[in-house]
Design an enzyme around this catalytic site. Sequence first.
Site, short mmCIF file in Angstrom:
data_model
loop_
_atom_site.label_atom_id
_atom_site.label_comp_id
_atom_site.label_asym_id
_atom_site.label_seq_id
_atom_site.Cartn_x
_atom_site.Cartn_y
_atom_site.Cartn_z
N LYS A 155 -27.90 48.09 25.47
CA LYS A 155 -27.37 47.07 26.35
C LYS A 155 -25.67 47.41 26.13
CE LYS A 155 -27.81 41.98 26.81
NZ LYS A 155 -28.22 40.77 26.59
N ILE A 188 -31.89 50.69 33.42
CA ILE A 188 -33.32 50.27 33.57
C ILE A 188 -33.20 48.79 33.84
CG2 ILE A 188 -34.64 52.08 32.14
CD1 ILE A 188 -34.68 50.00 29.91
N GLY A 189 -31.91 48.36 33.98
CA GLY A 189 -31.93 46.95 34.28
C GLY A 189 -30.39 46.57 34.08
N ASP A 232 -31.74 30.56 28.30
CA ASP A 232 -32.01 31.35 29.55
C ASP A 232 -33.40 31.92 29.04
OD1 ASP A 232 -31.44 32.54 31.62
OD2 ASP A 232 -30.17 34.18 31.17
N GLY A 238 -27.64 42.75 34.19
CA GLY A 238 -27.92 41.20 34.14
C GLY A 238 -26.33 40.78 34.36
N GLY A 239 -26.21 39.48 34.07
CA GLY A 239 -24.98 38.60 34.32
C GLY A 239 -23.80 39.42 33.82
N VAL A 288 -28.33 47.68 30.95
CA VAL A 288 -29.27 48.26 29.80
C VAL A 288 -29.75 49.51 30.43
CG1 VAL A 288 -31.52 47.75 28.80
CG2 VAL A 288 -30.17 45.87 29.40
#
Length: 963
Positions: free
Chosen positions: A727, A704-705, A826, A707-708, A712
């Site tokens: 995550k 669902i997502g 962040d 990042g760096g 996730v």
Amino acid sequence: MRGILLFLALLFLLPLVQSSLTSQAQALLHWKSTLQTQQPLSSWNLHAHPCNWTGVTCRDTNKRRQVITKIHLSHKGLVGKLDALNFSALPSIRIFNISHNKLSGVIPPSICLFSKLTYLGLQDNVFSGLIPASIGNLTNIIFLYLLGNNLSGPIPPQIGELTNLTHLALSQNLLSGEVPTHFGNLTNLLTLSLSDNNLSGPMPPEIGKLAHLIDLDLSSNYLIGEIPTNLANLTNLVFLYLFDNILSGPIPIEICELAHLTNLGLEENYLSGEIPTNLENLTNLAHLLLWSNKLSGSIPPEIGKLRYLRVLELSFNFLTGEIPTNLENLTNLVLLALEDNLSGSIPLEIGKLRKLQVLDLTENILSGEIPTNLANLTNLEILYLDGNHISGSIPPEIGKLTNVTTLGLSKNIFSGEIPSAIGNLSNLGIVDISSNYLSGVIPAELGRLKALIGLNLSHNNFNGGVPKELGMLHTLINLDISSNNLTSVPEELGNCVNLQLLNLGSNNLVGKIPSHFGNLVFLLDLLDLSSNFLTGEIPLTLAHLTMLQTLNLSHNNLIGQIPSSLGDMLSLSTMDLSYNQLEGIVPNIKVFHNAPEQWFIHNKNLCGAIQGLPSCDGYVNDTNGSTKQRMVMLIATLTCCAALLTSFLLWLLYLLYSKKRKGKPEHIGNPSRGEIFSVWNFDGRDAYEEIIRATENFDEKYCIGSGGYARVYKAILAPDNLTVAVKKIQLEGSETSLDAEAFHREISSITQIRHRNIAKLYGYCSSPQNKFLVYKYYEKRDLNNILNSEEAKELDWAKRMVILRDVAFALLHLHNDCYPPIVHRDVTSKNILVDSEFTACISDFGTAKFLKPESSNWSMLAGTCGYIAPELAYTMRMTEKCDVYSFGVIMLELLMGKHPGDIINLSVSDEEEIILLDILDQRIEPPKGEVINEILKVIQIAYECLNNNPAFRPTMQEVVNRI
């Protein structure tokens, strides 16, 4: 015949003209095809005339021919690179502005083929690499803007050959090396901005040749040496910013010859010597910032002659002596900050500074009393007198400062009573009068302060009862009245439903603990009633405080048993019940697992499975031997035996089961478990396998997502169908990789934080095969996802204000309530999670840092472009103000419904407020009535948070006070 020949000639030339414009259009279409975002350029197609394309302007060279002379594509959300553009096909371009996009890669050297270029705007993208030396061939250029990128390496000296330049901005990059001496050739320059880079070496004296310069900004670099005296040649200079460098030596007296100067920023250097007395020559000076240097001597009284001065900041030097009395002449002064320097008394003349909004005299050696004519400062908003030797009473005239939002009088030697006139300060948000010698009763008039968020009256000599009127302060978050002589606490205090900290310890309180305290369901940090004379039993209603972390009821006369219902306080990490008259069995609840004996010592007759306490075998209540209580003890004993037997059987099963399983993950940590995690308490391997099953070994359809350093996944876990967000860290290399560091940093950060607006961590797995964290699942996902979808229409202005406050409270907790303080680094809309009730939580602590008190707190670059505070991105100096800057971006993003882009760089004036309302998210109903004023206030606060100088940004405490 001649007319026919002319017609044929024109007919022959027409294809050539069309071909010229077509070749230019084809070059642009080819570049468009390489961009990842083409929708903003939808008008760029073969069906439309190129001169009608978005951002394209043409000019007739004569009556028969058109050429493209201007390309203006700022704020179009363009993603891609520039190297696919054929610059040679566009020889007539004079203005090329592609600023405020997301273009990356290098600046192509072939850009020099724009030989007629007068304006080049590449600012606020993500270009990297070197500035090409060929840029020196743009000999017609007047405006060169490369700021706000990731450009590195030295500044090419060839820029010094662009003698027509009037505006040169290279700030907010990663440029290194020295400032080129060739800049001395740019004699037409009006503005030179090289701030927020990594430039080093001395300031070249050649800058003194730029006689037309109006704005010189070399701040936030690593420049060394002394300030060149020939800056005095810059007689047109209005703005001079050299702050945040390593400059040393005295402030040159020659600077005082710059008669047009309005802003002088030399703060955060190593300047020494005395403040020049001839500063009085700077008759137009509005901002004088010399704080955080090594300046000595006294404050020259000549400063009092600067009648246009609005900001005077001399804090954190080695200044001595008293505050000059003739500062009274500074009738336009808005901010006066003289912390950590001076002695003497507060001069009466300060009361004549009628426009003053901030008066900060913290941590000096000031003595005497507060001048009563301080009441004349009717525009004052912030008053800090903390940490001095000020004596006498608090003058009742202070009640005339009706605009004050923050009042700090702590750590002085005030005596007498708090004047009742303090109830007139209707805008007051923070009151700190702790650590004085005040006495008498706490005035009931404090209950009129409807905006009050924090009240600290601790360490005084107040007596009587806590006024019940304080129960009317529904805005109150922190209340500390500890270490006084108070005798009673009213149940009405239970109406302060937003309290997060309540400290009434070390008083003379008598009676029972009010059951209404169970209404304080948002208590997070502390409930301290210790060191009093409280009696009765522990109220069962305290079990409602499910967010509370620390409960201290020690050193009282409490009786009865410890209620097992306290086990509902899932966030509780510390509970001190020592030095009371408690008896019976210590319940087997989470907070008491591995609890130290010190929490229970000096009670009447406690027993249980706590090291140092007696066993409960054969326990009989000394005060009553009734059959009923013996039955209770018998049942408890049998329960304990059954539990031991069950544990033994489970242990045997575990031994048998573990022999059949090899190579499974090492452990799953669970610092804050949800209900389903209770079945994982026995064997973390079950948890690991359940997550692998629920995500089908992290299949992409559950993602669902990303990042760096992580992806996730959504997982529904058996047997309770609990939905969680997993995550998963992208493992690359060894344990010492940056990804592993981020993983451990996130665990170490978030396991120390318990707050309703911090994403809830259920558990984590750390093994050679996999590393992941298990979080609560937030139905609305992240704020960025909402604002970029149809769900944004559900976010009315009220919901957006709630989200803002949620994020502000979370950051306030990280900065003020964690020790050492935590900087998130962040804070972006992608890292703000929203649940089905539109409650917001901050997540992703992979870049978080602890602020060490004895450290310089320098850090490698971290964060997301567009949210990074200038000082964190380019000077690597980390403070809480970095998060404040990011929060300012979030505030505007929520109001606009998108990232604010270059609006960040605007300033807010009264004339601009109506225009700013036009930028609000048009997808929802326009604000009406009082909501408009609230939004204008949020915009004002946002721009204060976005100040390039962190010293002028508010703290999160000040932000929370105002939103």
